[in-house]
Write a protein that holds these residues in place. Structure first.
Motif, PDB file in Angstrom:
ATOM      1  N   UNK A 113       0.805  -1.222   0.000  1.00 12.73           N
ATOM      2  CA  UNK A 113       0.000   0.000   0.000  1.00 12.73           C
ATOM      3  C   UNK A 113       0.836   1.268   0.000  1.00 12.73           C
ATOM      4  N   UNK A 114       1.970   1.225   0.681  1.00 11.89           N
ATOM      5  CA  UNK A 114       2.833   2.401   0.722  1.00 11.89           C
ATOM      6  C   UNK A 114       2.090   3.624   1.234  1.00 11.89           C
ATOM      7  N   UNK A 115       2.326   4.755   0.593  1.00 10.17           N
ATOM      8  CA  UNK A 115       1.717   5.989   1.068  1.00 10.17           C
ATOM      9  C   UNK A 115       0.245   6.089   0.722  1.00 10.17           C
ATOM     10  N   UNK A 116      -0.292   5.110  -0.046  1.00  6.66           N
ATOM     11  CA  UNK A 116      -1.712   5.119  -0.388  1.00  6.66           C
ATOM     12  C   UNK A 116      -2.545   4.250   0.558  1.00  6.66           C
ATOM     13  N   UNK A 117      -1.908   3.705   1.583  1.00  4.79           N
ATOM     14  CA  UNK A 117      -2.616   2.774   2.457  1.00  4.79           C
ATOM     15  C   UNK A 117      -3.810   3.391   3.160  1.00  4.79           C
ATOM     16  N   UNK A 118      -3.629   4.595   3.715  1.00  5.40           N
ATOM     17  CA  UNK A 118      -4.741   5.207   4.444  1.00  5.40           C
ATOM     18  C   UNK A 118      -5.843   5.653   3.492  1.00  5.40           C
ATOM     19  N   UNK A 119      -5.480   6.127   2.304  1.00  2.00           N
ATOM     20  CA  UNK A 119      -6.503   6.489   1.318  1.00  2.00           C
ATOM     21  C   UNK A 119      -7.293   5.251   0.900  1.00  2.00           C
ATOM     22  N   UNK A 120      -6.611   4.118   0.756  1.00  2.00           N
ATOM     23  CA  UNK A 120      -7.314   2.886   0.412  1.00  2.00           C
ATOM     24  C   UNK A 120      -8.249   2.433   1.514  1.00  2.00           C
ATOM     25  N   UNK A 121      -7.788   2.524   2.754  1.00  2.90           N
ATOM     26  CA  UNK A 121      -8.643   2.160   3.890  1.00  2.90           C
ATOM     27  C   UNK A 121      -9.862   3.069   3.954  1.00  2.90           C
ATOM     28  N   UNK A 122      -9.660   4.362   3.700  1.00  4.60           N
ATOM     29  CA  UNK A 122     -10.780   5.304   3.712  1.00  4.60           C
ATOM     30  C   UNK A 122     -11.753   5.012   2.580  1.00  4.60           C
ATOM     31  N   UNK A 123     -11.242   4.652   1.409  1.00  4.74           N
ATOM     32  CA  UNK A 123     -12.123   4.313   0.291  1.00  4.74           C
ATOM     33  C   UNK A 123     -13.002   3.125   0.639  1.00  4.74           C
ATOM     34  N   UNK A 124     -12.431   2.128   1.290  1.00  6.00           N
ATOM     35  CA  UNK A 124     -13.217   0.955   1.694  1.00  6.00           C
ATOM     36  C   UNK A 124     -14.267   1.342   2.737  1.00  6.00           C
ATOM     37  N   UNK A 125     -13.916   2.246   3.648  1.00  7.12           N
ATOM     38  CA  UNK A 125     -14.890   2.714   4.647  1.00  7.12           C
ATOM     39  C   UNK A 125     -16.059   3.425   3.976  1.00  7.12           C
ATOM     40  N   UNK A 126     -15.781   4.221   2.940  1.00 11.49           N
ATOM     41  CA  UNK A 126     -16.851   4.915   2.235  1.00 11.49           C
ATOM     42  C   UNK A 126     -17.734   3.933   1.464  1.00 11.49           C
ATOM     43  N   UNK A 127     -17.142   2.900   0.889  1.00  9.79           N
ATOM     44  CA  UNK A 127     -17.931   1.887   0.194  1.00  9.79           C
ATOM     45  C   UNK A 127     -18.853   1.156   1.168  1.00  9.79           C
ATOM     46  N   UNK A 128     -18.352   0.859   2.353  1.00 14.84           N
ATOM     47  CA  UNK A 128     -19.201   0.240   3.363  1.00 14.84           C
ATOM     48  C   UNK A 128     -20.322   1.192   3.766  1.00 14.84           C
ATOM     49  N   UNK A 129     -19.983   2.455   3.904  1.00 17.53           N
ATOM     50  CA  UNK A 129     -21.004   3.449   4.270  1.00 17.53           C
ATOM     51  C   UNK A 129     -22.092   3.515   3.196  1.00 17.53           C
TER      52      UNK A 129
END
Length: 354
Positions: A113-129
């Motif tokens: 994930x590198x520096x995109x890890x938190x953005x990826x985690x946030x994207x998954x949170x929004x998809x769940x939302x």
């Protein structure tokens, strides 16, 4: 645009099959919900680069890729799509509906994930939302489209942690078996679904309280696959006998949404229990946010309760938010042939005290 409004609009765009941009400092991901992707929307996303497939670690575990070094321990797993990994194959990777009928066609190479890890985690949170499958096509660090909504990763990850609710209506609502009842309707400031409190009788200083998550199939349709409808009616009767509050929380399917719950039912028909079905879909076994309940109780001026539940996680969640639990009151009902396995799973794998 304030953060809550931006996030709510981003969720709406995801549900309409549009791409959004999730930023974390100078890192950015363009995100398109996998289950809603079309050839033209995927092509528009991939103008500058081929999209990776973003998965949760739970779904990645089903694909047997979490033992790979790049994916181990990550909260967002980036799968590098091979030439054969077209739209159809990618959606099949994200959606477990045909996992048994169509064997996986790996390998599934991942990147760190590198520096995109938190953005990826946030994207998954929004998809769940958005109550979508938590899987997406993502392209990193490309130029934003002029009309693309931007969501901040830190705001998205903090979104569920501090619910702000306001009362929008109160009315008398006589119920069968609980005629002395008032309904109090709450609306979250972040644009999420509304929740209800049923205040039954005189609640006293330490009321009997039930946290009930909405279950359309059980509460309304009378499904025998779960115990939700039976628990709802038994809870109303128990509270009516002494006074108290039933919090009706719009968190269908342990927080995964109605459509995903029905997907989980289809997986249960294939032999998976309720926990494994959720994990195969890419969700955690428990996705509900019980902080909502504590916020509702605080708004009602209630700080100490007797909690009507078999689930110790609810007790822990209430106490963590400052609601004192004077007593846990069990709510145990007989099983039927259709939900016996479901109840056994709740007892053995989720710690319910049945």
């Amino acid at each position: 645009m304030n953060a809550d409004l931006a996030l709510a609009r981003a969720v709406d765009d995801l549900r309409r099959g549009l791409a959004i941009r999730v930023t974390d400092g100078d890192a950015a991901l363009h995100v398109l919900a996998a289950e809603l992707a079309q050839p033209e929307t995927l092509a528009a996303l991939e103008v500058e680069a081929r999209a990776d497939l973003l998965l949760t670690p739970e779904r990645a575990a089903t694909l047997h890729i979490t033992n790979q070094r790049a994916a181990a321990g990550a909260r967002a797993v980036f799968v590098t799509r091979m030439p054969w990994h077209d739209l159809v194959a990618s959606i099949a990777t994200a959606d477990p509906a045909d996992d048994l009928a169509v064997p996986f066609k790996g390998p599934f190479p991942t990147r760190a994930p590198g520096r995109h890890g938190r953005a990826g985690e946030a994207a998954l949170a929004l998809l769940k939302r958005a109550a979508l499958l938590p899987a997406a096509f993502v392209v990193a660090d490309c130029a934003p489209a002029p009309d693309m909504l931007v969501a901040d990763a830190a705001a998205a990850l903090a979104w569920r942690r501090a619910p702000r609710l306001r009362v929008v209506s109160r009315a008398r609502l006589p119920l069968a078996g609980a005629e002395d009842c008032q309904v109090v309707a709450f609306r979250p400031d972040d644009g999420g679904p509304e929740h209800l409190a049923l205040v039954i009788g005189a609640i006293g200083d330490v009321p009997l309280v039930r946290l009930h998550s909405a279950c359309l199939t059980g509460d309304v349709l009378g499904s025998l696959k779960c115990d939700c409808g039976f628990q709802l009616r038994a809870a109303v009767a128990a509270i009516a006998a002494e006074g108290g509050i039933l919090l009706y929380l719009q968190q269908e399917g342990r927080g995964i949404g109605l459509m995903n719950k029905l997907r989980a039912y289809a997986l249960q028909d294939q032999g998976f229990d309720t926990v494994d079905a959720n994990l195969r879909l890419g969700f955690e076994a428990e996705e509900r946010d019980f902080d909502l309940a504590s916020a509702m109780l605080c708004a009602l001026g209630v700080a100490r309760i007797r909690l009507l539940t078999n689930n110790p996680a609810k007790t822990d969640a209430m106490e963590a938010q400052g609601i004192a639990i004077a007593e846990r009151v069990p709510l145990v009902l007989p099983a039927n042939p259709h939900n016996a396995a479901y109840l056994a799973t709740k007892r053995k794998r989720q710690g319910h005290q049945l």
